[in-house]
Design a protein around this motif. Structure first.
Motif, PDB file in Angstrom:
ATOM      1  N   TRP A 272       4.145   7.326   3.988  1.00  0.00           N
ATOM      2  CA  TRP A 272       3.193   7.952   3.071  1.00  0.00           C
ATOM      3  C   TRP A 272       3.325   9.470   3.049  1.00  0.00           C
ATOM      4  CZ3 TRP A 272      -0.067  10.874   6.089  1.00  0.00           C
ATOM      5  CH2 TRP A 272      -0.432  10.389   7.351  1.00  0.00           C
ATOM      6  N   GLY A 273       3.854  10.042   4.148  1.00  0.00           N
ATOM      7  CA  GLY A 273       4.094  11.479   4.139  1.00  0.00           C
ATOM      8  C   GLY A 273       5.189  11.860   3.153  1.00  0.00           C
ATOM      9  N   GLN A 274       6.271  11.099   3.156  1.00  0.00           N
ATOM     10  CA  GLN A 274       7.366  11.363   2.229  1.00  0.00           C
ATOM     11  C   GLN A 274       6.968  11.070   0.786  1.00  0.00           C
ATOM     12  OE1 GLN A 274      10.360  12.758   2.598  1.00  0.00           O
ATOM     13  NE2 GLN A 274       9.944  13.151   4.771  1.00  0.00           N
ATOM     14  N   LEU A 275       6.195  10.014   0.584  1.00  0.00           N
ATOM     15  CA  LEU A 275       5.747   9.680  -0.769  1.00  0.00           C
ATOM     16  C   LEU A 275       4.867  10.784  -1.344  1.00  0.00           C
ATOM     17  CD1 LEU A 275       4.919   5.865  -0.384  1.00  0.00           C
ATOM     18  CD2 LEU A 275       6.787   6.875  -1.723  1.00  0.00           C
ATOM     19  N   ALA A 276       3.968  11.319  -0.520  1.00  0.00           N
ATOM     20  CA  ALA A 276       3.079  12.388  -0.987  1.00  0.00           C
ATOM     21  C   ALA A 276       3.864  13.651  -1.322  1.00  0.00           C
ATOM     22  CB  ALA A 276       2.023  12.689   0.078  1.00  0.00           C
TER      23      ALA A 276
ATOM     24  N   GLY B 286       3.806  -0.701  -8.874  1.00  0.00           N
ATOM     25  CA  GLY B 286       5.180  -1.109  -8.628  1.00  0.00           C
ATOM     26  C   GLY B 286       5.499  -1.241  -7.151  1.00  0.00           C
ATOM     27  N   LEU B 287       5.079  -0.252  -6.354  1.00  0.00           N
ATOM     28  CA  LEU B 287       5.351  -0.282  -4.922  1.00  0.00           C
ATOM     29  C   LEU B 287       4.584  -1.398  -4.224  1.00  0.00           C
ATOM     30  CD1 LEU B 287       5.407   3.513  -4.004  1.00  0.00           C
ATOM     31  CD2 LEU B 287       7.333   1.926  -3.985  1.00  0.00           C
ATOM     32  N   ILE B 288       3.336  -1.605  -4.627  1.00  0.00           N
ATOM     33  CA  ILE B 288       2.521  -2.644  -3.991  1.00  0.00           C
ATOM     34  C   ILE B 288       3.145  -4.023  -4.174  1.00  0.00           C
ATOM     35  CG2 ILE B 288       0.292  -3.847  -4.129  1.00  0.00           C
ATOM     36  CD1 ILE B 288      -0.998  -1.147  -4.722  1.00  0.00           C
ATOM     37  N   LYS B 289       3.725  -4.253  -5.347  1.00  0.00           N
ATOM     38  CA  LYS B 289       4.312  -5.564  -5.634  1.00  0.00           C
ATOM     39  C   LYS B 289       5.693  -5.756  -5.017  1.00  0.00           C
ATOM     40  CE  LYS B 289       1.808  -6.447  -9.951  1.00  0.00           C
ATOM     41  NZ  LYS B 289       1.919  -6.662 -11.414  1.00  0.00           N
ATOM     42  N   GLN B 290       6.359  -4.653  -4.663  1.00  0.00           N
ATOM     43  CA  GLN B 290       7.730  -4.755  -4.172  1.00  0.00           C
ATOM     44  C   GLN B 290       7.885  -4.386  -2.699  1.00  0.00           C
ATOM     45  OE1 GLN B 290      10.428  -2.591  -6.731  1.00  0.00           O
ATOM     46  NE2 GLN B 290       9.391  -3.267  -8.583  1.00  0.00           N
ATOM     47  N   LEU B 291       6.990  -3.514  -2.195  1.00  0.00           N
ATOM     48  CA  LEU B 291       7.145  -3.007  -0.831  1.00  0.00           C
ATOM     49  C   LEU B 291       6.168  -3.699   0.111  1.00  0.00           C
ATOM     50  CD1 LEU B 291       8.623  -0.816   0.867  1.00  0.00           C
ATOM     51  CD2 LEU B 291       6.680   0.687   0.393  1.00  0.00           C
ATOM     52  N   PRO B 292       6.646  -4.378   1.156  1.00  0.00           N
ATOM     53  CA  PRO B 292       5.760  -5.041   2.110  1.00  0.00           C
ATOM     54  C   PRO B 292       5.128  -4.037   3.070  1.00  0.00           C
ATOM     55  CG  PRO B 292       8.030  -5.337   2.791  1.00  0.00           C
ATOM     56  CD  PRO B 292       8.079  -4.608   1.475  1.00  0.00           C
ATOM     57  N   ALA B 293       4.089  -3.353   2.608  1.00  0.00           N
ATOM     58  CA  ALA B 293       3.422  -2.332   3.413  1.00  0.00           C
ATOM     59  C   ALA B 293       1.916  -2.531   3.337  1.00  0.00           C
ATOM     60  CB  ALA B 293       3.797  -0.934   2.903  1.00  0.00           C
ATOM     61  N   PRO B 294       1.170  -2.064   4.340  1.00  0.00           N
ATOM     62  CA  PRO B 294      -0.296  -2.169   4.292  1.00  0.00           C
ATOM     63  C   PRO B 294      -0.844  -1.419   3.076  1.00  0.00           C
ATOM     64  CG  PRO B 294       0.460  -1.521   6.488  1.00  0.00           C
ATOM     65  CD  PRO B 294       1.646  -1.431   5.583  1.00  0.00           C
ATOM     66  N   VAL B 295      -1.888  -1.950   2.468  1.00  0.00           N
ATOM     67  CA  VAL B 295      -2.424  -1.303   1.262  1.00  0.00           C
ATOM     68  C   VAL B 295      -2.975   0.085   1.563  1.00  0.00           C
ATOM     69  CG1 VAL B 295      -2.939  -3.460   0.061  1.00  0.00           C
ATOM     70  CG2 VAL B 295      -4.658  -2.472   1.580  1.00  0.00           C
ATOM     71  N   THR B 296      -3.418   0.307   2.803  1.00  0.00           N
ATOM     72  CA  THR B 296      -3.979   1.615   3.145  1.00  0.00           C
ATOM     73  C   THR B 296      -2.917   2.711   3.153  1.00  0.00           C
ATOM     74  OG1 THR B 296      -3.854   0.868   5.452  1.00  0.00           O
ATOM     75  CG2 THR B 296      -6.009   0.841   4.415  1.00  0.00           C
ATOM     76  N   VAL B 297      -1.640   2.333   3.163  1.00  0.00           N
ATOM     77  CA  VAL B 297      -0.571   3.328   3.064  1.00  0.00           C
ATOM     78  C   VAL B 297      -0.749   4.170   1.805  1.00  0.00           C
ATOM     79  CG1 VAL B 297       1.885   3.556   2.479  1.00  0.00           C
ATOM     80  CG2 VAL B 297       1.204   2.215   4.460  1.00  0.00           C
ATOM     81  N   TYR B 298      -1.149   3.548   0.717  1.00  0.00           N
ATOM     82  CA  TYR B 298      -1.277   4.248  -0.561  1.00  0.00           C
ATOM     83  C   TYR B 298      -2.525   5.140  -0.589  1.00  0.00           C
ATOM     84  CZ  TYR B 298       2.099   0.603  -1.294  1.00  0.00           C
ATOM     85  OH  TYR B 298       3.182  -0.221  -1.139  1.00  0.00           O
ATOM     86  N   ALA B 299      -3.537   4.743   0.170  1.00  0.00           N
ATOM     87  CA  ALA B 299      -4.713   5.611   0.312  1.00  0.00           C
ATOM     88  C   ALA B 299      -4.345   6.856   1.108  1.00  0.00           C
ATOM     89  CB  ALA B 299      -5.851   4.850   0.996  1.00  0.00           C
ATOM     90  N   PHE B 300      -3.587   6.668   2.198  1.00  0.00           N
ATOM     91  CA  PHE B 300      -3.146   7.810   2.992  1.00  0.00           C
ATOM     92  C   PHE B 300      -2.223   8.715   2.182  1.00  0.00           C
ATOM     93  CE2 PHE B 300      -3.622   5.273   7.196  1.00  0.00           C
ATOM     94  CZ  PHE B 300      -4.994   5.493   7.158  1.00  0.00           C
ATOM     95  N   ARG B 301      -1.427   8.110   1.312  1.00  0.00           N
ATOM     96  CA  ARG B 301      -0.552   8.897   0.444  1.00  0.00           C
ATOM     97  C   ARG B 301      -1.369   9.843  -0.425  1.00  0.00           C
ATOM     98  NH1 ARG B 301       3.380   6.294  -4.294  1.00  0.00           N
ATOM     99  NH2 ARG B 301       4.312   8.269  -5.007  1.00  0.00           N
TER     100      ARG B 301
END
Length: 297
Positions: A27-31, A105-120
């Motif tokens: 999430w650091g790199q995504l942000a 797009g990322l949620i449907k393709q990337l197996p990551a916790p949903v809170t990753v996107y909140a932290f992003r």
């Protein structure tokens, strides 16, 4: 072999948060990528964030000082800090409500916790905040001689005397940590809810402007109280009504130490209470609807 944990439990919700924290490089790199993408092909890049904030703060400070007869050397640091904090809060509320929708797009393709996107989202707002703090440093250096000793924010009789900059400036560190904590639950709560009910983001966008004008950013409580004392004496009552706005307390716990203004521990009590209640609600939503986000987006 690990024991089976039902999906709708607080343990699963906290595990999702812990997994997201461990994925901080993601999430650091995504942000950071969000910011670089926004200023792609720009000569000075993210510095436009600081420039835009500086121009806005200067314009509002000059207009406010001219309209209300305030001293710009003490008013501008207050307005600048308020705008910087408002940008962070506004970003967490408005962009937070669309966090999971924007990351479909990322949620449907990337197996990551949903809170990753909140932290992003929260980390992106933190990076914006860091860029804008450059403006705060410049303003403080320019007007240091006006705020490093006791001063009045408004030119009026019986005006509140602020203590000026001192060691209390370090209170801004735990204050900002509290704001980040609250920004995270806001993104989680509003983001999950808005993913299910798509009318929520437009509703939030409609009311956020009203919230801005009800929060002492372009104006101060000192001005309201001074105006009330000068007229009908209802200033104290007006201040009590305006204090019902929780965002006011979030702004004051960090602005006051940064510009040497008088601060009440009421701000910390209110912010602490909101933090506890907000995270309780966010955990309930995360427990019940975390697994459904991928189907709602």
């Amino acid at each position: 072999m690990s024991a089976y944990v039902p999906p709708k439990t607080f343990r699963r919700a906290t595990q999702d948060l812990a997994s997201a924290l461990r994925a901080r490089e993601l999430w650091g790199q995504l942000a950071w990528q969000d910011i670089k993408q926004r200023y792609r092909r720009s000569t000075i890049g993210p510095l436009w964030i600081s420039i835009g904030m500086g121009v806005t703060a200067l314009a509002l400070g000059v207009v406010n000082a001219a309209l209300f007869g305030s001293n710009i050397s003490t008013l501008l640091p207050s307005i600048t800090t308020g705008l910087i904090l408002w940008n962070f809060i506004n970003g967490c509320i408005v962009e937070g409500s669309e966090t999971f929708i924007d990351n479909e797009g990322l949620i449907k393709q990337l197996p990551a916790p949903v809170t990753v996107y909140a932290f992003r989202t929260v980390w992106r707002q933190t990076l914006y905040f860091a860029h804008n703090m450059v403006v705060y440093v410049v303003v403080i250096l320019v007007f240091l001689g006006s705020v490093d000793h006791p001063y009045h924010l408004v030119n009026a009789e019986n005006a509140i005397t602020h203590p000026g900059l001192g060691w209390s400036i370090f209170l801004a560190i735990p204050a900002f940590a509290l704001i980040v904590l609250n920004g995270t639950w806001v993104v989680l709560l509003f983001g999950v809810t808005a993913t299910r009910f798509r009318d929520i983001p437009p509703v939030i966008s409609s009311f956020i402007t009203m919230l801005f004008y009800a929060t002492p950013i372009m104006w101060s409580m000192d001005q309201v109280l001074a105006a009330g004392k000068a007229s009908s004496g209802v200033g104290a009552f007006a201040v009590d009504i305006l204090k019902l706005n929780p965002v006011y307390h979030f702004v004051e716990i960090i602005r006051s130490p940064l510009v040497g203004q008088q601060q009440s521990w009421t701000h910390w009590v209110v912010v602490g209470g909101v933090t506890i209640v907000g995270w309780a609600l966010a955990l309930v939503v995360l427990r019940n609807y975390r697994s459904r986000v991928a189907y709602w987006v």
